[in-house]
Design a protein around this motif. Structure first.
Motif, PDB file in Angstrom:
ATOM      1  N   GLY A 102      -4.412 -63.618   4.292  1.00  0.00           N
ATOM      2  CA  GLY A 102      -2.873 -63.507   4.711  1.00  0.00           C
ATOM      3  C   GLY A 102      -2.622 -64.822   5.772  1.00  0.00           C
ATOM      4  N   ARG A 103      -3.645 -64.941   6.406  1.00  0.00           N
ATOM      5  CA  ARG A 103      -3.389 -66.318   7.194  1.00  0.00           C
ATOM      6  C   ARG A 103      -3.166 -67.585   6.467  1.00  0.00           C
ATOM      7  N   ALA A 104      -3.956 -67.678   5.386  1.00  0.00           N
ATOM      8  CA  ALA A 104      -3.776 -68.788   4.683  1.00  0.00           C
ATOM      9  C   ALA A 104      -2.618 -69.060   3.940  1.00  0.00           C
ATOM     10  N   VAL A 105      -1.943 -67.729   3.379  1.00  0.00           N
ATOM     11  CA  VAL A 105      -0.781 -67.688   2.706  1.00  0.00           C
ATOM     12  C   VAL A 105       0.404 -67.868   3.707  1.00  0.00           C
ATOM     13  N   LEU A 106       0.314 -67.498   4.854  1.00  0.00           N
ATOM     14  CA  LEU A 106       1.396 -67.971   5.928  1.00  0.00           C
ATOM     15  C   LEU A 106       1.305 -69.406   6.202  1.00  0.00           C
ATOM     16  N   ARG A 111       4.210 -74.460   5.683  1.00  0.00           N
ATOM     17  CA  ARG A 111       4.159 -75.719   5.146  1.00  0.00           C
ATOM     18  C   ARG A 111       5.458 -76.027   4.349  1.00  0.00           C
ATOM     19  N   LYS A 112       5.784 -74.987   3.276  1.00  0.00           N
ATOM     20  CA  LYS A 112       6.838 -75.219   2.323  1.00  0.00           C
ATOM     21  C   LYS A 112       7.970 -75.230   3.001  1.00  0.00           C
ATOM     22  N   ALA A 113       8.146 -74.080   3.886  1.00  0.00           N
ATOM     23  CA  ALA A 113       9.345 -73.891   4.768  1.00  0.00           C
ATOM     24  C   ALA A 113       9.848 -75.129   5.623  1.00  0.00           C
ATOM     25  N   ARG A 114       8.767 -75.981   6.083  1.00  0.00           N
ATOM     26  CA  ARG A 114       8.964 -77.104   6.911  1.00  0.00           C
ATOM     27  C   ARG A 114       9.557 -78.205   6.030  1.00  0.00           C
ATOM     28  N   ARG A 115       9.179 -78.368   4.750  1.00  0.00           N
ATOM     29  CA  ARG A 115       9.328 -79.308   3.958  1.00  0.00           C
ATOM     30  C   ARG A 115      10.557 -79.062   3.416  1.00  0.00           C
TER      31      ARG A 115
END
Length: 165
Positions: A102-106, A111-115
């Motif tokens: 879960g932590r890895a997915v988040l 990262r995707k959201a910031r990009r």
């Protein structure tokens, strides 16, 4: 733990795998919808968008550990505000929970959201799911508002949480 990857999925190509995962994670699905997972639940995963958004705003991913689909997540871009991502569902196979997935997915979602130049992640947690609330708060999400069940809703009281990127 092996590397976790988010692989885009579609209803037309991945519905059976998504249903298989949902059946393995029936504990949560039953809590949310009141019955075992079925294809209607999967259809909703791939098509349910928040008010005011089109289907194009929805992103659906398989959570992959090597060749195994160990989870799935859907995200709506632009709800509630243009620079928000709303995590509609993150569902993990119980056999893979409590292993840091879960932590890895988040981390990947952030990262995707910031990009994508997003500034906020939001989601709602069923009040009846304290383990999920503990996870999200531990990961830095803060209570945003309480959403009590209404006669028009599905009967669940929820907490809406937010995370500033």
């Amino acid at each position: 733990m092996s590397d976790i990857v988010l692989r885009p999925i579609t209803r037309s190509e991945d519905a059976e795998d998504a249903l298989d995962l949902a059946q393995r994670a029936a504990d949560y699905v039953t809590l949310e919808v009141g019955h075992a997972p079925n294809m209607d639940f999967i259809d909703g995963f791939f098509t349910a968008v928040p008010p005011g958004l089109s289907q194009d705003a929805l992103m659906t991913f398989a959570v992959m550990e090597e060749q195994a689909m160990v989870g799935m997540i859907c995200i709506a871009e632009g709800y509630e505000f243009p620079t928000d991502w709303w995590i509609g569902l993150m569902l993990l196979d119980p056999a893979f929970r409590r292993r840091g997935i879960g932590r890895a997915v988040l981390r990947l979602v952030k990262r995707k959201a910031r990009r994508a130049k997003m500034t906020m992640l939001k989601l709602s947690v069923l009040e009846a799911n304290p383990r999920a609330m503990h996870f999200w708060v531990r990961e830095g999400f803060l209570p945003h508002r309480y959403a009590a069940a209404t006669p028009e809703s599905d009967g669940h009281d929820r907490w809406v949480l937010k995370y500033h990127l």
